[in-house]
Motif scaffolding. Structure first.
Motif, PDB file in Angstrom:
ATOM      1  N   PRO A   8       0.852  -1.193   0.000  1.00 42.21           N
ATOM      2  CA  PRO A   8       0.000   0.000   0.000  1.00 42.21           C
ATOM      3  C   PRO A   8       0.888   1.243   0.000  1.00 42.21           C
ATOM      4  N   THR A   9       0.473   2.260  -0.732  1.00 44.55           N
ATOM      5  CA  THR A   9       1.251   3.494  -0.767  1.00 44.55           C
ATOM      6  C   THR A   9       0.352   4.710  -0.717  1.00 44.55           C
ATOM      7  N   ASP A  10       0.865   5.747  -0.032  1.00 45.01           N
ATOM      8  CA  ASP A  10       0.185   7.040  -0.019  1.00 45.01           C
ATOM      9  C   ASP A  10       1.131   8.149  -0.463  1.00 45.01           C
ATOM     10  N   SER A  15       6.056   5.515   3.500  1.00 41.08           N
ATOM     11  CA  SER A  15       5.533   4.596   2.500  1.00 41.08           C
ATOM     12  C   SER A  15       6.633   4.220   1.508  1.00 41.08           C
ATOM     13  N   THR A  35       0.812  -3.231  -5.949  1.00 47.19           N
ATOM     14  CA  THR A  35       0.748  -1.987  -5.179  1.00 47.19           C
ATOM     15  C   THR A  35      -0.652  -1.402  -5.253  1.00 47.19           C
ATOM     16  N   SER A  37      -3.113   2.035  -3.902  1.00 51.81           N
ATOM     17  CA  SER A  37      -3.283   3.335  -3.273  1.00 51.81           C
ATOM     18  C   SER A  37      -4.778   3.584  -3.181  1.00 51.81           C
ATOM     19  N   ALA A  67      -3.655   9.058  -6.343  1.00 51.61           N
ATOM     20  CA  ALA A  67      -3.474   7.631  -6.046  1.00 51.61           C
ATOM     21  C   ALA A  67      -2.832   6.917  -7.229  1.00 51.61           C
ATOM     22  N   HIS A  70       0.825   7.683  -7.315  1.00 54.07           N
ATOM     23  CA  HIS A  70       1.563   6.932  -6.300  1.00 54.07           C
ATOM     24  C   HIS A  70       1.851   5.504  -6.753  1.00 54.07           C
ATOM     25  N   VAL A  71       0.855   4.818  -7.300  1.00 57.73           N
ATOM     26  CA  VAL A  71       1.109   3.437  -7.744  1.00 57.73           C
ATOM     27  C   VAL A  71       2.013   3.404  -8.969  1.00 57.73           C
ATOM     28  N   THR A  89      -5.735   1.075  -7.958  1.00 56.79           N
ATOM     29  CA  THR A  89      -6.226   2.247  -7.230  1.00 56.79           C
ATOM     30  C   THR A  89      -7.699   2.033  -6.965  1.00 56.79           C
ATOM     31  N   LEU A 124      -4.449   9.396   2.961  1.00 51.60           N
ATOM     32  CA  LEU A 124      -5.010   8.235   2.291  1.00 51.60           C
ATOM     33  C   LEU A 124      -5.172   7.078   3.261  1.00 51.60           C
TER      34      LEU A 124
END
Length: 145
Positions: A8-10, A15, A35, A37, A67, A70-71, A89, A124
């Motif tokens: 997971p990423t924000d 992160s 991944t 978001s 989002a 981010h991914v 996402t 997020l």
């Protein structure tokens, strides 16, 4: 051995630590990265309808675009390391539920995630979300600080 790693990423610095660790581990174990978001929906409150300052549609579009950014950053880093990566996402008020759902859907073996993310409108997911993932995940969760 962990072959499919959910990350997971924000977009936060913490992160990013989880991303780097996950990519290194995936490369070492000949695994792949998934991944996710989770974009925050517009924080609509019926009681505050007359005080709405932003357009909910525009807000949600911007959060989804963020989002996706981010991914994509994770996918680019994985590609540079020679690691396969799938991106996802989604939009939800409960990112922890989406993270656990993605782990099941993509048959992940482990989740690498940060201990907390951002605050404010760009939030997020929060540290409490990490705790909820820990509580509800059916697979191991590696929490990086």
């Amino acid at each position: 051995m962990f072959k499919t790693i959910l990350v997971p990423t924000d977009g936060s610095a913490l992160s990013n630590k989880a991303i780097v660790a996950a990519i290194e581990f995936a490369k070492f174990s000949n695994g792949k990265i998934v991944t996710i978001s989770v974009a925050e929906p517009y924080p609509f409150s019926p009681m505050a309808e007359s005080t709405m300052a932003a357009d909910p549609g525009t807000y949600e579009e911007n959060m989804l675009a963020l989002a996706q950014l981010h991914v994509q950053q994770v996918a680019d880093a994985a590609k540079a390391a020679g690691v396969a990566c799938e991106t996802l996402t989604t939009q939800a008020f409960n990112p922890d539920e989406e993270i656990c759902h993605a782990a099941d859907k993509y048959h992940c073996d482990v989740i690498f995630m940060a201990s907390h993310g951002r605050s404010g409108l760009s939030r997020l997911f929060l540290g409490s979300k990490t705790q909820r993932v820990l509580a509800h995940s059916t697979i191991p969760v590696l929490v990086l600080r």
